[in-house]
Design a protein around this motif. Structure first.
Motif, PDB file in Angstrom:
ATOM      1  N   LEU A 189      44.882  52.204  46.428  1.00 28.17           N
ATOM      2  CA  LEU A 189      44.550  52.270  45.009  1.00 28.17           C
ATOM      3  C   LEU A 189      44.839  50.919  44.372  1.00 28.17           C
ATOM      4  N   LYS A 190      43.984  50.494  43.456  1.00 29.09           N
ATOM      5  CA  LYS A 190      44.160  49.188  42.819  1.00 29.09           C
ATOM      6  C   LYS A 190      45.265  49.200  41.772  1.00 29.09           C
ATOM      7  N   ASN A 191      45.651  50.379  41.286  1.00 27.94           N
ATOM      8  CA  ASN A 191      46.793  50.503  40.387  1.00 27.94           C
ATOM      9  C   ASN A 191      47.362  51.906  40.496  1.00 27.94           C
ATOM     10  N   ARG A 192      48.417  52.179  39.750  1.00 29.82           N
ATOM     11  CA  ARG A 192      49.139  53.459  39.876  1.00 29.82           C
ATOM     12  C   ARG A 192      48.728  54.479  38.813  1.00 29.82           C
ATOM     13  N   VAL A 193      47.602  54.264  38.156  1.00 32.94           N
ATOM     14  CA  VAL A 193      47.125  55.195  37.133  1.00 32.94           C
ATOM     15  C   VAL A 193      46.077  56.110  37.736  1.00 32.94           C
ATOM     16  N   ALA A 194      46.327  57.416  37.647  1.00 31.08           N
ATOM     17  CA  ALA A 194      45.367  58.415  38.109  1.00 31.08           C
ATOM     18  C   ALA A 194      44.956  59.288  36.933  1.00 31.08           C
ATOM     19  N   MET A 195      43.671  59.567  36.851  1.00 30.46           N
ATOM     20  CA  MET A 195      43.200  60.535  35.862  1.00 30.46           C
ATOM     21  C   MET A 195      43.552  61.924  36.379  1.00 30.46           C
ATOM     22  N   SER A 196      44.345  62.640  35.622  1.00 31.71           N
ATOM     23  CA  SER A 196      44.808  63.957  36.051  1.00 31.71           C
ATOM     24  C   SER A 196      43.666  64.970  36.050  1.00 31.71           C
ATOM     25  N   ALA A 247      46.408  49.696  28.511  1.00 31.04           N
ATOM     26  CA  ALA A 247      47.765  49.655  29.050  1.00 31.04           C
ATOM     27  C   ALA A 247      48.016  48.336  29.777  1.00 31.04           C
ATOM     28  N   ALA A 248      47.005  47.852  30.480  1.00 35.06           N
ATOM     29  CA  ALA A 248      47.136  46.562  31.170  1.00 35.06           C
ATOM     30  C   ALA A 248      47.343  45.433  30.162  1.00 35.06           C
ATOM     31  N   LYS A 249      46.614  45.501  29.064  1.00 38.89           N
ATOM     32  CA  LYS A 249      46.764  44.480  28.027  1.00 38.89           C
ATOM     33  C   LYS A 249      48.177  44.499  27.464  1.00 38.89           C
ATOM     34  N   THR A 250      48.705  45.704  27.221  1.00 37.50           N
ATOM     35  CA  THR A 250      50.072  45.841  26.726  1.00 37.50           C
ATOM     36  C   THR A 250      51.076  45.235  27.709  1.00 37.50           C
ATOM     37  N   ALA A 251      50.790  45.406  29.002  1.00 39.07           N
ATOM     38  CA  ALA A 251      51.694  44.906  30.042  1.00 39.07           C
ATOM     39  C   ALA A 251      51.472  43.438  30.362  1.00 39.07           C
ATOM     40  N   GLY A 252      50.483  42.823  29.720  1.00 40.23           N
ATOM     41  CA  GLY A 252      50.194  41.427  29.982  1.00 40.23           C
ATOM     42  C   GLY A 252      49.510  41.181  31.310  1.00 40.23           C
ATOM     43  N   VAL A 253      48.782  42.204  31.779  1.00 41.48           N
ATOM     44  CA  VAL A 253      48.074  42.123  33.059  1.00 41.48           C
ATOM     45  C   VAL A 253      46.582  42.020  32.788  1.00 41.48           C
ATOM     46  N   GLU A 254      45.929  41.079  33.446  1.00 39.76           N
ATOM     47  CA  GLU A 254      44.487  40.933  33.285  1.00 39.76           C
ATOM     48  C   GLU A 254      43.780  41.638  34.446  1.00 39.76           C
ATOM     49  N   LEU A 255      43.002  42.650  34.128  1.00 38.80           N
ATOM     50  CA  LEU A 255      42.288  43.412  35.148  1.00 38.80           C
ATOM     51  C   LEU A 255      40.847  42.931  35.262  1.00 38.80           C
ATOM     52  N   ASP A 256      40.327  42.994  36.482  1.00 37.31           N
ATOM     53  CA  ASP A 256      38.896  42.779  36.667  1.00 37.31           C
ATOM     54  C   ASP A 256      38.159  43.997  36.128  1.00 37.31           C
ATOM     55  N   LEU A 257      37.142  43.774  35.315  1.00 36.88           N
ATOM     56  CA  LEU A 257      36.396  44.894  34.759  1.00 36.88           C
ATOM     57  C   LEU A 257      35.617  45.593  35.867  1.00 36.88           C
ATOM     58  N   PRO A 258      35.665  46.929  35.899  1.00 38.90           N
ATOM     59  CA  PRO A 258      34.979  47.686  36.950  1.00 38.90           C
ATOM     60  C   PRO A 258      33.486  47.829  36.661  1.00 38.90           C
ATOM     61  N   ILE A 259      32.742  46.741  36.851  1.00 32.70           N
ATOM     62  CA  ILE A 259      31.310  46.742  36.535  1.00 32.70           C
ATOM     63  C   ILE A 259      30.522  47.236  37.735  1.00 32.70           C
ATOM     64  N   PRO A 260      29.627  48.210  37.539  1.00 31.42           N
ATOM     65  CA  PRO A 260      28.825  48.692  38.659  1.00 31.42           C
ATOM     66  C   PRO A 260      27.984  47.570  39.261  1.00 31.42           C
ATOM     67  N   THR A 261      27.734  47.648  40.554  1.00 32.68           N
ATOM     68  CA  THR A 261      26.976  46.614  41.244  1.00 32.68           C
ATOM     69  C   THR A 261      25.629  46.354  40.585  1.00 32.68           C
ATOM     70  N   TYR A 262      24.934  47.436  40.225  1.00 29.86           N
ATOM     71  CA  TYR A 262      23.591  47.261  39.688  1.00 29.86           C
ATOM     72  C   TYR A 262      23.586  46.606  38.310  1.00 29.86           C
ATOM     73  N   ALA A 263      24.749  46.561  37.655  1.00 36.68           N
ATOM     74  CA  ALA A 263      24.819  45.974  36.314  1.00 36.68           C
ATOM     75  C   ALA A 263      25.309  44.538  36.327  1.00 36.68           C
ATOM     76  N   ARG A 264      25.655  44.031  37.511  1.00 35.83           N
ATOM     77  CA  ARG A 264      26.167  42.661  37.590  1.00 35.83           C
ATOM     78  C   ARG A 264      25.011  41.672  37.600  1.00 35.83           C
TER      79      ARG A 264
END
Length: 346
Positions: A15-22, A320-337
């Protein structure tokens, strides 16, 4: 570095991070248990919002195991295609996606009164029809076949729901299980159905894919499941191939009498983690990045399941990443890149 945004390896899944949608009940399927366009919007928004793992709502292993007639199902091959579209989108965006399999038992409203270990009603629900041994074996096989279909649909992990007053929990708890046969009596007898389901799923679920189990660590009522019983159950589940315990509590009877505060169930995930030497997740009133970070960084749980906060804000993880000062790669679908100068818009 924020602990919440560190990767997590579980068996062959990272997993890329520890957040799971319940898993959350959405009641958006038709009577056929099929995925609808509303599901794609619902799950897609949270996938694009950056969660490391999306868990589906509860998915029934047989028609009478639905909580409502609008629940998703995986009792037929025709239900695979829609779920495959969901998993494909998640993977295209760099997220992992899991499925929660369950049987509602005596809490089903799908086909009149439900079924259960004994003829003991849940609150104002009708008293359930007690299941005989042949029916129980059939239910175990329904879980097995649903797991085969879940793998064909492309899910990365699978969760067995053995809590919150549904069928497996009903068998585990002495509050709802008064049987005197091999599926009742002692804690070991009451655990038999859950252990049989775990073993059946591991027979067909790929060895590299994790299996989670959601448990109600204690019933919170006199005469209910104790923490010591849960420790014993978890150790057996782990020996059969469980990789992570999703720790919750209560719901064998209506209502909750304890105090509810942010992260109030993390004590269960921490106890199970320390007592049983297994990865754990926690759920319950986790709505801020600070609470989620504290749970993970303190070692109370390895994974944080976020529910209502993600319903209110599909981009909760990015915020939450912004609050933690972490820059995440945006999860952009392949077809939209896009390529060239157009990619600046992303």
């Amino acid at each position: 570095m924020s602990s919440l945004f560190e990767p997590l390896e579980i068996r062959g899944m990272t997993l890329k991070n520890r957040v799971a949608m319940s898993p959350m009940l959405m009641y958006m399927a038709g009577d056929d248990g099929l995925v609808t366009e509303r599901h794609f919007v619902h799950y897609g928004a949270r996938i694009l919002g950056g969660v490391g793992l999306v868990m589906t709502e509860v998915v029934a292993v047989e028609p009478r195991g639905r909580i409502s007639r609008q629940d998703l199902g995986l009792w037929a091959d025709t239900q695979i295609e829609g779920l495959s579209r969901l998993t494909g989108f998640a993977h295209d965006c760099g997220a992992k996606i899991g499925i929660q399999l369950a049987h509602a038992g005596r809490k089903s409203t799908a086909q009149g009164k439900g079924v259960g270990p004994s003829a003991i009603a849940y609150g104002e629900f009708p008293a359930p029809q007690p299941l005989d041994v042949a029916e129980l074996r059939s239910i175990v096989d329904a879980y097995r076949q649903a797991a085969v279909r879940a793998d064909r649909a492309g899910f990365d992990c699978l969760e067995i729901h053995a809590g919150h007053g549904y069928l497996l929990h009903e068998f585990l708890s002495p509050i709802s299980n008064l049987r005197t046969d091999e599926y009742g009596g002692s804690a070991q007898g009451r655990a038999k159905l859950t252990l049989d389901v775990m073993a059946a799923i591991r027979e067909v679920w790929p060895s590299e894919k994790p299996v989670f189990v959601r448990v109600s660590a204690e019933d919170g009522v006199d005469g209910g499941i104790s923490l010591e019983e849960t420790d014993g159950l978890v150790k057996q589940l782990v020996s059969l191939g469980a990789d992570l315990i999703d720790a919750s509590s209560g719901n064998i009877t209506p209502g909750y009498s304890g105090r509810i505060f942010p992260g109030y169930q993390a004590k269960y995930s921490q106890r199970i983690k320390e007592s049983c030497g297994v990865l754990t997740g926690t759920v319950g009133s986790i709505s801020t990045a600070e609470v989620a970070e504290l749970v993970v960084s303190s070692g109370s749980a390895d994974l944080v399941f976020v529910g209502r906060a993600l319903l209110r804000d599909p981009h909760w993880t990015l915020n939450a990443a912004k609050t933690a000062g972490v820059e995440l790669d945006l999860p952009i679908p392949t077809y939209a890149r896009a390529t060239g100068p157009y990619d600046r818009g992303f």
